[in-house]
Design a protein around this motif. Structure first.
Motif, PDB file in Angstrom:
ATOM      1  N   CYS A 127     -20.235  45.248  44.247  1.00 61.72           N
ATOM      2  CA  CYS A 127     -19.892  45.896  42.976  1.00 61.72           C
ATOM      3  C   CYS A 127     -18.507  45.465  42.503  1.00 61.72           C
ATOM      4  O   CYS A 127     -18.314  45.137  41.326  1.00 61.72           O
ATOM      5  N   LYS A 128     -17.550  45.479  43.415  1.00 60.26           N
ATOM      6  CA  LYS A 128     -16.168  45.167  43.061  1.00 60.26           C
ATOM      7  C   LYS A 128     -15.996  43.717  42.642  1.00 60.26           C
ATOM      8  O   LYS A 128     -15.294  43.423  41.663  1.00 60.26           O
ATOM      9  N   GLU A 129     -16.666  42.804  43.340  1.00 59.59           N
ATOM     10  CA  GLU A 129     -16.450  41.382  43.083  1.00 59.59           C
ATOM     11  C   GLU A 129     -17.369  40.803  42.017  1.00 59.59           C
ATOM     12  O   GLU A 129     -16.975  39.872  41.302  1.00 59.59           O
ATOM     13  N   HIS A 130     -18.585  41.341  41.896  1.00 60.13           N
ATOM     14  CA  HIS A 130     -19.576  40.710  41.022  1.00 60.13           C
ATOM     15  C   HIS A 130     -20.053  41.583  39.858  1.00 60.13           C
ATOM     16  O   HIS A 130     -20.904  41.146  39.080  1.00 60.13           O
ATOM     17  N   MET A 131     -19.516  42.773  39.742  1.00 60.91           N
ATOM     18  CA  MET A 131     -19.961  43.647  38.673  1.00 60.91           C
ATOM     19  C   MET A 131     -18.796  44.203  37.878  1.00 60.91           C
ATOM     20  O   MET A 131     -18.758  44.114  36.657  1.00 60.91           O
ATOM     21  N   PHE A 132     -17.805  44.742  38.563  1.00 62.06           N
ATOM     22  CA  PHE A 132     -16.750  45.480  37.876  1.00 62.06           C
ATOM     23  C   PHE A 132     -15.372  44.844  37.992  1.00 62.06           C
ATOM     24  O   PHE A 132     -14.369  45.497  37.680  1.00 62.06           O
ATOM     25  N   SER A 133     -15.306  43.601  38.426  1.00 64.36           N
ATOM     26  CA  SER A 133     -14.011  42.920  38.437  1.00 64.36           C
ATOM     27  C   SER A 133     -13.611  42.584  36.997  1.00 64.36           C
ATOM     28  O   SER A 133     -14.452  42.512  36.098  1.00 64.36           O
ATOM     29  N   GLU A 138     -14.841  40.620  31.585  1.00 57.97           N
ATOM     30  CA  GLU A 138     -14.422  39.756  30.477  1.00 57.97           C
ATOM     31  C   GLU A 138     -15.571  38.857  30.029  1.00 57.97           C
ATOM     32  O   GLU A 138     -15.787  38.643  28.832  1.00 57.97           O
ATOM     33  N   ARG A 139     -16.321  38.338  31.003  1.00 57.93           N
ATOM     34  CA  ARG A 139     -17.435  37.441  30.662  1.00 57.93           C
ATOM     35  C   ARG A 139     -18.524  38.149  29.863  1.00 57.93           C
ATOM     36  O   ARG A 139     -19.183  37.539  29.024  1.00 57.93           O
ATOM     37  N   PRO A 263     -30.750  27.313  33.443  1.00 64.09           N
ATOM     38  CA  PRO A 263     -29.351  27.761  33.587  1.00 64.09           C
ATOM     39  C   PRO A 263     -29.267  29.243  33.986  1.00 64.09           C
ATOM     40  O   PRO A 263     -30.057  30.067  33.518  1.00 64.09           O
ATOM     41  N   LYS A 264     -28.346  29.564  34.837  1.00 67.17           N
ATOM     42  CA  LYS A 264     -28.167  30.951  35.239  1.00 67.17           C
ATOM     43  C   LYS A 264     -27.495  31.752  34.129  1.00 67.17           C
ATOM     44  O   LYS A 264     -26.741  31.215  33.323  1.00 67.17           O
ATOM     45  N   LYS A 265     -27.772  33.049  34.092  1.00 68.85           N
ATOM     46  CA  LYS A 265     -27.178  33.923  33.091  1.00 68.85           C
ATOM     47  C   LYS A 265     -25.823  34.472  33.533  1.00 68.85           C
ATOM     48  O   LYS A 265     -25.109  35.109  32.756  1.00 68.85           O
ATOM     49  N   ASP A 266     -25.498  34.257  34.793  1.00 67.59           N
ATOM     50  CA  ASP A 266     -24.207  34.682  35.324  1.00 67.59           C
ATOM     51  C   ASP A 266     -24.006  36.186  35.164  1.00 67.59           C
ATOM     52  O   ASP A 266     -22.934  36.654  34.782  1.00 67.59           O
ATOM     53  N   ASP A 270     -28.447  37.915  38.566  1.00 69.06           N
ATOM     54  CA  ASP A 270     -28.359  36.632  39.267  1.00 69.06           C
ATOM     55  C   ASP A 270     -27.690  36.790  40.635  1.00 69.06           C
ATOM     56  O   ASP A 270     -28.077  36.133  41.609  1.00 69.06           O
ATOM     57  N   VAL A 271     -26.684  37.658  40.705  1.00 68.04           N
ATOM     58  CA  VAL A 271     -26.014  37.923  41.989  1.00 68.04           C
ATOM     59  C   VAL A 271     -27.009  38.487  42.995  1.00 68.04           C
ATOM     60  O   VAL A 271     -27.046  38.089  44.164  1.00 68.04           O
TER      61      VAL A 271
END
Length: 488
Positions: A127-133, A138-139, A263-266, A270-271
């Motif tokens: 969550c911290k690294e791939h969702m709410f960082s 920003e992305r 292409p991935k949606k990032d 995807d995570v």
């Protein structure tokens, strides 16, 4: 047959049991005397938040309450909340669960309820690294801006037709779309759609399950019988939500399999797929399903409830609304959608959000469970005790706040108090090890959505005589309906 030895032994057993219970009760925090079997349930009445708050003034900031077989300690001061959530955060780190959350194995798989072991840490890390960082948010900001544009389009239509906006409904749809855009890069709901209303009913059914009094939660002996049908209803609602989430994940896996070079949606989906397909994967598909359910429902419930209260307070206080409008005009100019990067410049808007949290915390009782016997402030908190931090009561305590029942955002302009878990007089997102992981996203949503509505429209209550209709708790008793007018 001589019954005297038997009766004497029985008397000694009863006396010893009573004496042990008496001595143990003397070491517990003070509280109202419980009745046999039901404890203090009659004293709590239909508005327990108010009752906890009143009783704490008599018995102190660490208070014993007996709810049937469920022994509870209620915490009612910032100082004691800090002790419980930080100093004793390891020993009082569990989460008691209502019976409804046992449905579909949610208790065993949800980040909200599982022990703070390896799986819990892996979920928090993801969550911290791939969702709410900051980088992830920003992305996905442009996607959220698009959803705010859709909200403006809907409100503009209502203004042209002269009809009121149901703030709860509009907030729900927009929040669901903001969450689904961030999680899945897709739109889950639409305005004026029957499918959306069906989805809203499922989500509301889930929320009601968490709030409805269920006697099986207070008398565990009743749990196997499910006399009120709470768990059966939970199996339906939670099952439907898990089915939707599993469908999103399986569809993304199918697309990857059929189009390896797509292409991935990032996004977070995807995570999840990357993790499931990795050889060193630690979390299962079931755990990911329940993780998304926790993030999605928690985010939607909190944001929808708070957005309605923020708009209620502003519409009910025209002088505060005028200050927000002036600040937005100064910072935003002719821009329609309030950009997330401008939030730090909106000092008064931030104060409005904090004051709304103070009066209407979305999580009025921060719930913990003692994992082992703990001695706090000289009192015993036995293992398996339910610990409730009364955030609602602290927000209305005259010993902490001046004029606590008045809506006065100005009180936060000269204070550095925030709601991010470090200032214990204001902990709407909890604190300590189990602080809400979605706080960074909620912070953006709860500033940009009401600010965008206020910046583009003037508002008037549909019923001028409408009160705040507060249900003595988390949610309004009656949905807020306000009529929008295009600014001159």
């Amino acid at each position: 047959m001589d019954f005297f030895p038997f009766l004497a032994a029985l008397f000694l057993i009863i006396a010893a049991t009573w004496l042990i219970s008496f001595r143990r009760r003397k070491s517990l925090p003070p509280g109202p005397t419980p009745l046999p079997i039901i404890g203090n349930m009659l004293q709590l009445g239909s508005h327990p938040l108010e009752t906890y708050t009143k009783l704490s003034k008599k018995y102190g900031s660490l208070m014993s309450i007996h709810q049937g077989s469920l022994y509870t300690v209620v915490v009612s001061s910032p100082e004691m909340a800090k002790e419980i959530l930080l100093k004793y955060g390891q020993g009082i780190s569990g989460r008691g669960t209502v019976q409804a959350m046992e449905a579909c194995g949610h208790k065993e798989s949800s980040m909200s309820f599982i022990p703070m072991g390896d799986d819990w840490r892996d979920m928090r890390k993801i969550c911290k690294e791939h969702m709410f960082s900051s980088q992830c948010l920003e992305r996905s900001q442009q996607l959220r801006n698009q959803k705010l544009q859709q909200l403006l389009g809907y409100v503009q239509k209502c203004a042209e037709e002269g009809r009121a906006v149901n703030i709860n409904e509009a907030s729900f749809i927009t929040t669901v779309n903001l969450m689904s855009a961030t999680l899945f890069s897709m739109q889950a709901t639409e305005f004026d759609s029957s499918a959306t209303m069906e989805f809203k009913e499922i989500m509301e059914g889930y929320g009601i399950l968490l709030r409805v009094p269920n006697y099986a939660d207070y008398f565990p002996i009743l749990r196997p019988f499910d006399l009120q049908g709470v768990k059966r209803l939970a199996e339906v609602n939670i099952g439907r939500l898990l089915g939707l989430i599993e469908g999103y994940i399986n569809e993304r896996i199918r697309i990857r399999r059929e189009n390896p070079n797509v292409p991935k949606k990032d996004d977070f989906l995807d995570v999840i797929v990357d993790s499931l397909q990795a050889k060193d994967n630690k979390l299962t598909a079931t755990q990911f399903n329940h993780l998304v359910l926790t993030l999605f429902t928690g985010g939607v419930e909190t944001s929808t409830t708070m957005l309605e209260w923020i708009m209620q307070e502003l519409v009910s206080h025209p002088d505060k609304m005028a200050k927000v409008e002036a600040e937005l005009k100064s910072v935003m100019g002719d821009e329609k959608v309030v950009d997330e990067s401008k939030i730090p410049k909106l000092q008064y808007m931030q104060a409005v959000v904090k004051e709304s949290f103070r009066l209407h915390p979305p999580v009025p009782l921060v719930t913990r469970k003692a994992e082992s016997d703990q001695v706090v402030n000289g009192y015993l908190i036995p293992k398996d005790t339910q610990v409730l931090v009364n955030a609602w009561g602290m927000g209305r305590d005259s010993r902490i706040w001046k004029n606590p029942l008045s809506f006065e955002p100005e009180r936060f302009l000269d204070q550095k108090i925030d709601f991010k878990g470090h200032d214990f007089e204001l902990i709407p997102f909890r604190s300590g090890r189990r602080v809400c992981p979605g706080l960074p996203l909620a912070n953006r949503i709860l500033h940009t959505m009401p600010a965008t509505l206020v910046h583009n429209f003037d508002w008037k209550l549909e019923r001028p005589d409408a009160s705040d209709d507060e249900a003595k708790g988390v949610r309004r008793a009656v949905p807020l309906k306000v009529i929008p007018y295009k600014k001159a």
